[in-house]
Design a protein around this motif. Structure first.
Motif, short mmCIF file in Angstrom:
data_model
loop_
_atom_site.label_atom_id
_atom_site.label_comp_id
_atom_site.label_asym_id
_atom_site.label_seq_id
_atom_site.Cartn_x
_atom_site.Cartn_y
_atom_site.Cartn_z
N GLU A 134 -90.32 25.98 30.17
CA GLU A 134 -91.46 26.86 30.39
C GLU A 134 -91.84 26.88 31.85
N ARG A 135 -92.18 28.06 32.33
CA ARG A 135 -92.73 28.20 33.67
C ARG A 135 -94.19 27.73 33.65
N CYS A 136 -94.63 27.16 34.73
CA CYS A 136 -96.00 26.65 34.81
C CYS A 136 -96.95 27.79 35.17
N VAL A 137 -97.15 28.66 34.19
CA VAL A 137 -98.03 29.82 34.31
C VAL A 137 -98.82 29.93 33.01
N PRO A 138 -99.92 30.68 32.98
CA PRO A 138 -100.66 30.86 31.73
C PRO A 138 -99.77 31.44 30.62
N GLN A 139 -100.10 31.13 29.37
CA GLN A 139 -99.24 31.52 28.26
C GLN A 139 -99.15 33.03 28.07
N ASP A 140 -100.13 33.77 28.60
CA ASP A 140 -100.06 35.23 28.48
C ASP A 140 -99.46 35.89 29.72
N HIS A 141 -98.96 35.10 30.65
CA HIS A 141 -98.33 35.62 31.87
C HIS A 141 -97.04 36.33 31.50
N SER A 142 -96.71 37.38 32.26
CA SER A 142 -95.51 38.17 31.94
C SER A 142 -94.23 37.36 32.04
N ARG A 143 -94.24 36.26 32.80
CA ARG A 143 -93.04 35.44 32.94
C ARG A 143 -93.05 34.19 32.06
N ALA A 144 -94.07 34.05 31.23
CA ALA A 144 -94.15 32.88 30.36
C ALA A 144 -93.23 33.04 29.16
N ASN A 145 -92.42 32.04 28.89
CA ASN A 145 -91.60 32.07 27.68
C ASN A 145 -92.48 32.06 26.44
N ALA A 146 -93.64 31.43 26.53
CA ALA A 146 -94.57 31.42 25.40
C ALA A 146 -94.96 32.83 24.99
N ARG A 147 -95.09 33.72 25.95
CA ARG A 147 -95.49 35.09 25.63
C ARG A 147 -94.40 35.81 24.85
N LEU A 148 -93.15 35.69 25.29
CA LEU A 148 -92.05 36.31 24.57
C LEU A 148 -91.97 35.78 23.15
N ILE A 149 -92.07 34.47 23.00
CA ILE A 149 -91.95 33.86 21.68
C ILE A 149 -93.10 34.32 20.79
N ALA A 150 -94.31 34.41 21.34
CA ALA A 150 -95.46 34.85 20.55
C ALA A 150 -95.32 36.30 20.11
N GLU A 151 -94.80 37.13 21.00
CA GLU A 151 -94.76 38.56 20.71
C GLU A 151 -93.57 38.97 19.84
N ARG A 152 -92.47 38.18 19.88
CA ARG A 152 -91.26 38.65 19.20
C ARG A 152 -90.73 37.71 18.13
N LEU A 153 -91.15 36.44 18.15
CA LEU A 153 -90.70 35.51 17.12
C LEU A 153 -91.83 35.09 16.19
N LEU A 154 -92.97 34.74 16.73
CA LEU A 154 -94.07 34.23 15.90
C LEU A 154 -94.90 35.37 15.33
N VAL A 155 -94.22 36.30 14.70
CA VAL A 155 -94.84 37.46 14.05
C VAL A 155 -94.20 37.59 12.67
N ASN A 156 -94.68 38.57 11.90
CA ASN A 156 -94.13 38.80 10.57
C ASN A 156 -94.23 37.50 9.77
N ARG A 157 -93.20 37.14 9.02
CA ARG A 157 -93.26 35.91 8.22
C ARG A 157 -93.32 34.66 9.10
N ALA A 158 -92.73 34.73 10.29
CA ALA A 158 -92.70 33.57 11.17
C ALA A 158 -94.04 33.28 11.84
N ALA A 159 -95.05 34.10 11.58
CA ALA A 159 -96.36 33.88 12.20
C ALA A 159 -96.98 32.55 11.78
#
Length: 223
Positions: free
Chosen positions: A68-93
């Motif tokens: 993870e990059r040391c940026v806020p979780q909603d930052h455009s370069r945060a891996n957390a953001r990609l995972i939240a928007e594309r993996l932790l949705v639908n049944r995986a939420a």
């Protein structure tokens, strides 16, 4: 190492997502929980789009980034953001997310707290890595300070990465944690990365960090 070629990226995403779901399901059949560590960046996004709909007991799955990059979780370069928007949705939420970086803290100040949460979930059940054309994986970059320590068999689970080629400091899983995953997958696209992987196979991990995790890995490649 096993290399699987696909006719296109869509087929790769569908096939790999189904395979990952099967591995997670098998783990949950014999264990109380499963741990899925995934790469950030844009490469795994299409796989996440399919995997998130898998019919699994997602509340028993812990999901974390490989780095993870040391940026806020909603930052455009945060891996957390990609995972939240594309993996932790639908049944995986309902999956549990484990961040590697706690916003507002210095990287070193996060390590003990995150390691305390991560250690009981090791070894990783399923690992999905990416690779750059420079042969880095996670945030293990050739030439960065501390690389040898992060590659060492006795390395702690996490390391702070300060690659001079990147704009942010990072926190990364170390080589023994990545290499210790029960199932390892690498996604690469295009001829340039295929050639880089072939070069890495004969190089030392300090020159090509991906070489540290190639033993027993399945490579998924499409043009």
């Amino acid at each position: 190492m096993n290399i699987q070629d696909y006719p296109d990226r869509d087929m790769l995403a569908i096939d790999l997502a189904n395979h990952l779901a099967g591995e997670l399901e098998a783990t949950l059949f014999t264990h109380d929980s499963a741990t899925l560590a995934v790469a950030g960046g844009t490469t795994p996004g299409p796989v996440f789009d399919v995997l998130c709909a898998a019919d699994l007991d997602w509340h028993r799955v812990m999901v974390l980034p490989t780095d993870e990059r040391c940026v806020p979780q909603d930052h455009s370069r945060a891996n957390a953001r990609l995972i939240a928007e594309r993996l932790l949705v639908n049944r995986a939420a309902s999956a549990r997310y484990l961040p590697l970086y706690l916003p507002g803290a210095e990287p070193e100040d996060c390590l003990a707290e995150v390691e305390a949460l991560l250690t009981p979930a090791l070894p990783l059940s399923v690992l999905v890595l990416g690779m750059g054309e420079d042969m880095h994986t996670a945030s293990l970059f050739a030439g960065m300070p501390g690389l040898a320590a992060a590659l060492d068999a006795d390395a702690p689970a996490l390391a702070v990465a300060r690659p001079e080629t990147q704009p942010e400091n990072r926190i990364t899983l170390t080589a023994p944690v990545l290499n210790g995953a029960l199932s390892k997958h690498l996604i690469i696209y295009g001829a340039a990365k295929r050639k880089a992987l072939e070069r890495a196979m004969s190089m030392h991990p300090e020159e090509a960090p991906i070489a540290a995790v190639l033993d027993g890995i399945t490579v998924h490649w499409a043009e």
